[in-house]
Scaffold this motif. Structure first.
Motif, PDB file in Angstrom:
ATOM      1  N   THR A 130      -5.920   6.367   1.991  1.00  0.00           N
ATOM      2  CA  THR A 130      -6.717   5.180   1.697  1.00  0.00           C
ATOM      3  C   THR A 130      -5.795   3.997   1.412  1.00  0.00           C
ATOM      4  N   GLY A 131      -6.355   2.827   1.448  1.00  0.00           N
ATOM      5  CA  GLY A 131      -5.582   1.616   1.178  1.00  0.00           C
ATOM      6  C   GLY A 131      -5.123   1.529  -0.268  1.00  0.00           C
ATOM      7  N   PHE A 132      -6.008   1.917  -1.189  1.00  0.00           N
ATOM      8  CA  PHE A 132      -5.652   1.878  -2.614  1.00  0.00           C
ATOM      9  C   PHE A 132      -4.559   2.902  -2.928  1.00  0.00           C
ATOM     10  N   GLY A 133      -4.636   4.050  -2.330  1.00  0.00           N
ATOM     11  CA  GLY A 133      -3.622   5.080  -2.540  1.00  0.00           C
ATOM     12  C   GLY A 133      -2.266   4.646  -2.005  1.00  0.00           C
ATOM     13  N   ALA A 134      -2.248   3.988  -0.852  1.00  0.00           N
ATOM     14  CA  ALA A 134      -0.991   3.506  -0.277  1.00  0.00           C
ATOM     15  C   ALA A 134      -0.397   2.409  -1.142  1.00  0.00           C
ATOM     16  N   ALA A 135      -1.253   1.484  -1.610  1.00  0.00           N
ATOM     17  CA  ALA A 135      -0.768   0.407  -2.480  1.00  0.00           C
ATOM     18  C   ALA A 135      -0.233   0.982  -3.786  1.00  0.00           C
ATOM     19  N   SER A 136      -0.904   1.971  -4.320  1.00  0.00           N
ATOM     20  CA  SER A 136      -0.456   2.608  -5.556  1.00  0.00           C
ATOM     21  C   SER A 136       0.892   3.296  -5.354  1.00  0.00           C
ATOM     22  N   PHE A 137       1.058   3.957  -4.206  1.00  0.00           N
ATOM     23  CA  PHE A 137       2.315   4.637  -3.916  1.00  0.00           C
ATOM     24  C   PHE A 137       3.460   3.640  -3.766  1.00  0.00           C
ATOM     25  N   VAL A 138       3.237   2.544  -3.040  1.00  0.00           N
ATOM     26  CA  VAL A 138       4.284   1.556  -2.826  1.00  0.00           C
ATOM     27  C   VAL A 138       4.619   0.850  -4.138  1.00  0.00           C
ATOM     28  N   LEU A 139       3.617   0.585  -4.973  1.00  0.00           N
ATOM     29  CA  LEU A 139       3.877  -0.062  -6.265  1.00  0.00           C
ATOM     30  C   LEU A 139       4.678   0.860  -7.182  1.00  0.00           C
ATOM     31  N   SER A 140       4.364   2.134  -7.194  1.00  0.00           N
ATOM     32  CA  SER A 140       5.145   3.055  -8.026  1.00  0.00           C
ATOM     33  C   SER A 140       6.553   3.233  -7.465  1.00  0.00           C
ATOM     34  N   LEU A 141       6.700   3.129  -6.149  1.00  0.00           N
ATOM     35  CA  LEU A 141       8.019   3.180  -5.536  1.00  0.00           C
ATOM     36  C   LEU A 141       8.810   1.908  -5.858  1.00  0.00           C
ATOM     37  N   ALA A 142       8.167   0.748  -5.735  1.00  0.00           N
ATOM     38  CA  ALA A 142       8.842  -0.531  -5.955  1.00  0.00           C
ATOM     39  C   ALA A 142       9.257  -0.708  -7.407  1.00  0.00           C
ATOM     40  N   SER A 143       8.419  -0.280  -8.313  1.00  0.00           N
ATOM     41  CA  SER A 143       8.734  -0.447  -9.741  1.00  0.00           C
ATOM     42  C   SER A 143       9.621   0.680 -10.258  1.00  0.00           C
ATOM     43  N   THR A 144       9.933   1.608  -9.427  1.00  0.00           N
ATOM     44  CA  THR A 144      10.755   2.789  -9.724  1.00  0.00           C
ATOM     45  C   THR A 144      10.171   3.630 -10.845  1.00  0.00           C
ATOM     46  N   ILE A 145       8.868   3.550 -11.036  1.00  0.00           N
ATOM     47  CA  ILE A 145       8.210   4.420 -12.021  1.00  0.00           C
ATOM     48  C   ILE A 145       8.157   5.837 -11.471  1.00  0.00           C
ATOM     49  N   GLY A 146       7.681   5.964 -10.235  1.00  0.00           N
ATOM     50  CA  GLY A 146       7.659   7.257  -9.567  1.00  0.00           C
ATOM     51  C   GLY A 146       6.853   8.314 -10.301  1.00  0.00           C
ATOM     52  N   TYR A 147       5.557   8.121 -10.370  1.00  0.00           N
ATOM     53  CA  TYR A 147       4.698   9.066 -11.088  1.00  0.00           C
ATOM     54  C   TYR A 147       4.804  10.479 -10.525  1.00  0.00           C
ATOM     55  N   GLY A 148       4.995  10.605  -9.232  1.00  0.00           N
ATOM     56  CA  GLY A 148       5.125  11.927  -8.636  1.00  0.00           C
ATOM     57  C   GLY A 148       3.811  12.527  -8.192  1.00  0.00           C
ATOM     58  N   ALA A 149       2.718  11.834  -8.411  1.00  0.00           N
ATOM     59  CA  ALA A 149       1.421  12.358  -7.982  1.00  0.00           C
ATOM     60  C   ALA A 149       1.300  12.315  -6.462  1.00  0.00           C
ATOM     61  N   GLN A 150       1.931  11.327  -5.842  1.00  0.00           N
ATOM     62  CA  GLN A 150       1.902  11.193  -4.388  1.00  0.00           C
ATOM     63  C   GLN A 150       3.334  11.277  -3.879  1.00  0.00           C
ATOM     64  N   THR A 151       3.587  12.204  -3.007  1.00  0.00           N
ATOM     65  CA  THR A 151       4.911  12.343  -2.417  1.00  0.00           C
ATOM     66  C   THR A 151       4.762  12.609  -0.927  1.00  0.00           C
ATOM     67  N   PRO A 152       5.687  12.108  -0.121  1.00  0.00           N
ATOM     68  CA  PRO A 152       5.626  12.419   1.316  1.00  0.00           C
ATOM     69  C   PRO A 152       6.053  13.874   1.547  1.00  0.00           C
ATOM     70  N   HIS A 153       5.382  14.521   2.478  1.00  0.00           N
ATOM     71  CA  HIS A 153       5.673  15.930   2.739  1.00  0.00           C
ATOM     72  C   HIS A 153       6.486  16.134   4.015  1.00  0.00           C
ATOM     73  N   THR A 154       6.347  15.212   4.963  1.00  0.00           N
ATOM     74  CA  THR A 154       7.065  15.371   6.231  1.00  0.00           C
ATOM     75  C   THR A 154       8.424  14.688   6.153  1.00  0.00           C
TER      76      THR A 154
END
Length: 108
Positions: free
Chosen positions: A1-25
């Motif tokens: 989803t769009g919200f999930g992608a934005a949430s992932f990029v924001l956690s990546l950009a802020s270096t918080i890295g919650y770990g709830a979403q991770t790439p598998h491939t």
């Protein structure tokens, strides 16, 4: 989803890295590293710009406040009003070392 992608990029950009979403491939992991190389400095720059704007706003509110506060002047006490020291540095001391030194000098 769009919200999930934005949430992932924001956690990546802020270096918080919650770990709830991770790439598998493998491709997803490579794309995440490449995107991170660009978005982490961009996020850092945005934080600097927003912080500078916030500081400007706070300084704008603080300047009028500083003019309202009256100045306080503190005058030093003159030497005539200060209590004089009347005791010597050795007076009132019951040090055994000073008595022993006097006794040793008298014995010689």
């Amino acid at each position: 989803t769009g919200f999930g992608a934005a949430s992932f990029v924001l956690s990546l950009a802020s270096t918080i890295g919650y770990g709830a979403q991770t790439p598998h491939t493998h491709e997803g992991k490579v794309i995440t590293v490449v995107v991170g190389i660009f978005v982490i400095p961009l996020f850092w720059y945005c934080m600097l710009v927003w912080g500078d704007a916030f500081r400007s706003v706070v300084e704008g509110f603080a300047q009028p406040t500083l003019e309202i506060v009256p100045a306080i002047s503190i005058t030093p006490l003159s030497s005539s009003t200060a209590p004089a020291a009347t005791t010597s540095s050795n007076e009132g001391c019951s040090s055994n070392s000073s008595n022993n030194n006097n006794n040793n000098n008298n014995n010689n």
